[in-house]
Each structure stands twice: as structure tokens, then as C-alpha cells.
Motif scaffolding. Sequence first.
Motif, mmCIF file in Angstrom:
data_model
loop_
_atom_site.group_PDB
_atom_site.id
_atom_site.type_symbol
_atom_site.label_atom_id
_atom_site.label_comp_id
_atom_site.label_asym_id
_atom_site.label_seq_id
_atom_site.Cartn_x
_atom_site.Cartn_y
_atom_site.Cartn_z
ATOM 1 N N ASP A 1 2.776 0.746 -9.021
ATOM 2 C CA ASP A 1 3.622 0.427 -6.968
ATOM 3 C C ASP A 1 2.998 -0.788 -6.758
ATOM 4 O O ASP A 1 3.617 -1.719 -5.680
ATOM 5 N N ILE A 2 1.556 -1.141 -7.305
ATOM 6 C CA ILE A 2 1.484 -2.391 -6.587
ATOM 7 C C ILE A 2 2.053 -3.722 -7.551
ATOM 8 O O ILE A 2 2.736 -4.578 -7.049
ATOM 9 N N VAL A 34 4.354 7.816 -1.029
ATOM 10 C CA VAL A 34 4.332 8.200 -2.522
ATOM 11 C C VAL A 34 4.847 9.746 -3.329
ATOM 12 O O VAL A 34 3.413 10.276 -3.809
ATOM 13 N N VAL A 85 -6.673 -0.444 1.437
ATOM 14 C CA VAL A 85 -7.239 0.896 1.124
ATOM 15 C C VAL A 85 -8.536 1.369 1.595
ATOM 16 O O VAL A 85 -8.960 0.606 1.588
ATOM 17 N N GLN A 113 -0.334 3.937 -10.145
ATOM 18 C CA GLN A 113 -0.449 3.090 -8.854
ATOM 19 C C GLN A 113 -0.285 1.857 -9.180
ATOM 20 O O GLN A 113 -0.282 0.882 -8.011
ATOM 21 N N TYR A 145 -1.877 9.356 -13.619
ATOM 22 C CA TYR A 145 -2.067 8.688 -11.426
ATOM 23 C C TYR A 145 -2.035 7.703 -11.351
ATOM 24 O O TYR A 145 -1.599 6.588 -10.383
ATOM 25 N N VAL A 200 -4.594 -5.179 -1.230
ATOM 26 C CA VAL A 200 -4.469 -3.559 -1.539
ATOM 27 C C VAL A 200 -4.296 -3.203 -0.006
ATOM 28 O O VAL A 200 -6.334 -3.218 -0.865
ATOM 29 N N GLN A 221 -10.520 4.076 -2.753
ATOM 30 C CA GLN A 221 -9.305 4.215 -3.708
ATOM 31 C C GLN A 221 -9.631 3.147 -4.222
ATOM 32 O O GLN A 221 -8.888 1.946 -5.728
ATOM 33 N N SER A 273 0.967 -1.787 0.268
ATOM 34 C CA SER A 273 0.333 -0.040 -0.250
ATOM 35 C C SER A 273 0.953 1.342 -0.086
ATOM 36 O O SER A 273 1.737 1.256 0.310
ATOM 37 N N GLY A 274 0.688 1.992 -0.301
ATOM 38 C CA GLY A 274 1.003 3.565 -0.257
ATOM 39 C C GLY A 274 0.323 4.291 0.441
ATOM 40 O O GLY A 274 -1.120 4.687 0.356
ATOM 41 N N ILE A 275 0.936 5.688 0.026
ATOM 42 C CA ILE A 275 0.489 6.621 0.904
ATOM 43 C C ILE A 275 1.270 8.662 0.568
ATOM 44 O O ILE A 275 2.478 7.649 0.201
ATOM 45 N N HIS A 283 -9.293 2.583 -8.356
ATOM 46 C CA HIS A 283 -7.809 2.579 -9.047
ATOM 47 C C HIS A 283 -7.221 0.882 -8.932
ATOM 48 O O HIS A 283 -6.434 0.814 -9.207
ATOM 49 N N HIS A 302 3.207 10.572 -6.486
ATOM 50 C CA HIS A 302 2.640 10.999 -6.614
ATOM 51 C C HIS A 302 1.808 12.320 -6.340
ATOM 52 O O HIS A 302 1.018 13.045 -6.933
HETATM 53 N N1 TRP Z 1 -4.074 6.793 -4.441
HETATM 54 C C1 TRP Z 1 -2.982 6.145 -3.116
HETATM 55 C C2 TRP Z 1 -4.050 7.877 -1.789
HETATM 56 O O1 TRP Z 1 -4.133 8.901 -2.763
HETATM 57 C C3 TRP Z 1 -1.858 6.187 -2.678
HETATM 58 C C4 TRP Z 1 -1.141 5.175 -3.702
HETATM 59 C C5 TRP Z 1 0.278 5.930 -4.822
HETATM 60 C C6 TRP Z 1 -1.317 3.872 -3.429
HETATM 61 N N2 TRP Z 1 0.076 3.890 -4.996
HETATM 62 C C7 TRP Z 1 0.000 2.717 -3.547
HETATM 63 C C8 TRP Z 1 -2.067 3.162 -2.644
HETATM 64 C C9 TRP Z 1 -0.521 1.857 -4.253
HETATM 65 C C10 TRP Z 1 -2.373 1.512 -2.348
HETATM 66 C C11 TRP Z 1 -1.279 0.984 -3.767
HETATM 67 O O2 TRP Z 1 -4.359 6.908 -1.380
#
Ligand code: TRP
Length: 328
Positions: free
Chosen positions: A138-139, A40, A149, A135, A131, A147, A153, A6-8, A156, A43
Motif C-alpha cells: 500500500d505504502i 483498505v 499511524v 500494508q 497482512y 505514514v 502500527q 495512510s490506510g484505515i 508494520h 485488509h
Molecule cells: N494496518 C492499519 C491499521 O490497522 C491499516 C493500514 C493498511 C495501513 N495499510 C496501511 C496504515 C498503510 C498505514 C499505511 O490501522
Amino acid sequence: MSRIFSGIRPTGPMHLGNYVGAVSNWVKLQDSYECVYCVVDWHAITTEYENLKSYNLRERSEQKAMELIAAGVDPEKSILFVQSDVPAHVELALLFGMFVPLPWLERVPTYKEQIQNLSGKDLLTYGFLGYPVLQAADILVYKATHVPVGEDQLPHIELAREIARRFNNFYGDLFPEPEAIQSETTRLPGLDNRKMSKSYNNAIDMIDSPEVTAKKISGMITDPQRIRRSDPGNPDVCTVFTYHKVFTPPARTREIDHLCRTAGIGCVECKRELAANVNAYLAEFRERYAEIAARPERLREILGDGAARANAIASRILAEAKQAIGLI
Ligand code: TRP
Ligand code: SF4
């Protein structure tokens, strides 16, 4: 095999809604899965590109990493790193961009929404449209299967699945289709009952002091029909009560429900009790935050080590993708 990613974004302080809705789930998953957690920063640039000169992006990324550690992300258990320290994300995103149809991106609900909501910013850029491609990279650059979230999300993650499928169809089976994991807790609203968000100015930040937290809670919206202390209230329409359901033990929450309906408790008192519970909930975060904030060299070591471990996985999977399309 399963792997969590996961990303933030490092765009502002972590608030209670982020924690309850997503990050607390990251923390729980660490004990059962291999987890990769990422700040991230690329992003963030999609929306902040106009003022990067004064934005101090690296500082913000380190700040976000500190908040994650304070929230309970344990660098001994999980890989914690900053996205731009692992270049494979960007390379895989470029590769994906070669075959992702434009209409898939224009159709993502957050795309048009964000352009409208952030109307002060010019978001008609290649980077912002892309964007969700970044993402997905990333995964998939970790072949992550799950993931965690928030519900905003989900589109996405769906797109990431479609991108994985399209890659696999064209070039051979390489990527799993990642699944979203949603936290069981309901979404925590902001102080005014709208979605909690920095831009609405209705958030409790994780790094707020106990005093600021109590002050914010004392200003929360209650049942608008309840004017006098002697009026019975309706907890079902009260934001304070929504919070009690998250931060107060269930038996006491049922009592408050009853007391509110019978005018047995006043809103001031009810909020004071909530503030005490929220502050107790945040105590551990505050303690761990102070610890890591006092040791910047330790933070850099954690992020350096995280990037090295992430890079070992990501560069191997990127090489497989490049091989599949004949680049190497
Ligand atoms: N878009 C996500 C958010 O705004 C952040 C994010 C970027 C993300 N890459 C990711 C979340 C990959 C899960 C996996 O919260
Ligand atoms: Fe809300 Fe508590 Fe007031 Fe009832 S007593 S309206 S639950 S703040």
C-alpha cells in the motif's frame, strides 16, 4: 520529494480514539503534503473472511470514506479511494511475498497478539500472515515517504522499511524507506480506561448522537477512591480527567484539577462539562457527515476520481518494480 500515505480498515465505526490518535493527523498533513488516503478493504477481509456474505463490504468502505470526509479529509486536497479499486496494491504485495522471509512475518508483535485476542476467529491463514506485506505494498506502491499511524502500527512500518531495503538490495534502488509520523496527542483511552476498541465496547463513536455521547461519558470510570461528593479526588488516575486534557481548554483543565483535589467539583458535574466539550468538538464532524450522507452520488464520484488518480501513480510505480525484476 515527500508523499504521505495512510490506510484505515472499514471494519467498524470510526471512534474518537481513531480520530484523536490518527485521523486528525491525516487532516492536518493535507495542507503541507501530497496525501494519499485509502480505505483498505482487502485488509478487512483478513479477519472477516468467514462472514463476508452478510458483511456488505462495499457499503462499509463507503461508510468509512464518509467518516473520513466528515473528519476533514478533503478530496480536493488529498487522494481518497478504496484499496480494491486500485489493483496495483495487490500485485505489488504478491511480488513482495516472493522475497519476504517467513520469520519476519511471524516475528511481528501484532501477529501473535491478534491471534490470541481474536480467539473466536481462525487467523491461521496465508492472508492474515501476509497482512503487513500488503500494508507495505500500500505504502510503497506510491513511494510514500511518511505514514501517519497510531503507535500500534509501528512494527508494520518497520517491516515496510525492511521490505523496501530488501527489494532495493536485490533489484536496484527503487523504494524510499517510509517513516511513521505519530500524532502529538496522547492515546485516548476507552470509557473504562482500557485501550479504546470496538471489541471492548468502551468506545465513543464519531457518529454517536450528542445524547448517546453524553450518556457514555456519564458512565465513565472516575477516581475509584472517590466515593462521596465530599471526598477529594485524584485527577491523575481519572479517565474523565484524561479526556479533559484533550477536549477542555488548558486553563480550565488546571482549574478542574484543583477543584477535584479539593472536592470543589462533583464527578457528575465534571462529566457533564466534559460531555459538552466533546459534543462541541464533534459538531463539525456531525455537520459534514450529514452533508455527505445525503449525497451518495457525490461520494461515488469522489471515490471514482480518487481511484483514478491513485491508479495513475500506482500503476506507474508497479511497472517500475516489474521492470526491475525483469517481468516487463
Ligand atoms: N494496518 C492499519 C491499521 O490497522 C491499516 C493500514 C493498511 C495501513 N495499510 C496501511 C496504515 C498503510 C498505514 C499505511 O490501522
Ligand atoms: Fe474525575 Fe472529575 Fe471526578 Fe475528579 S471530579 S474524579 S476529574 S470525574
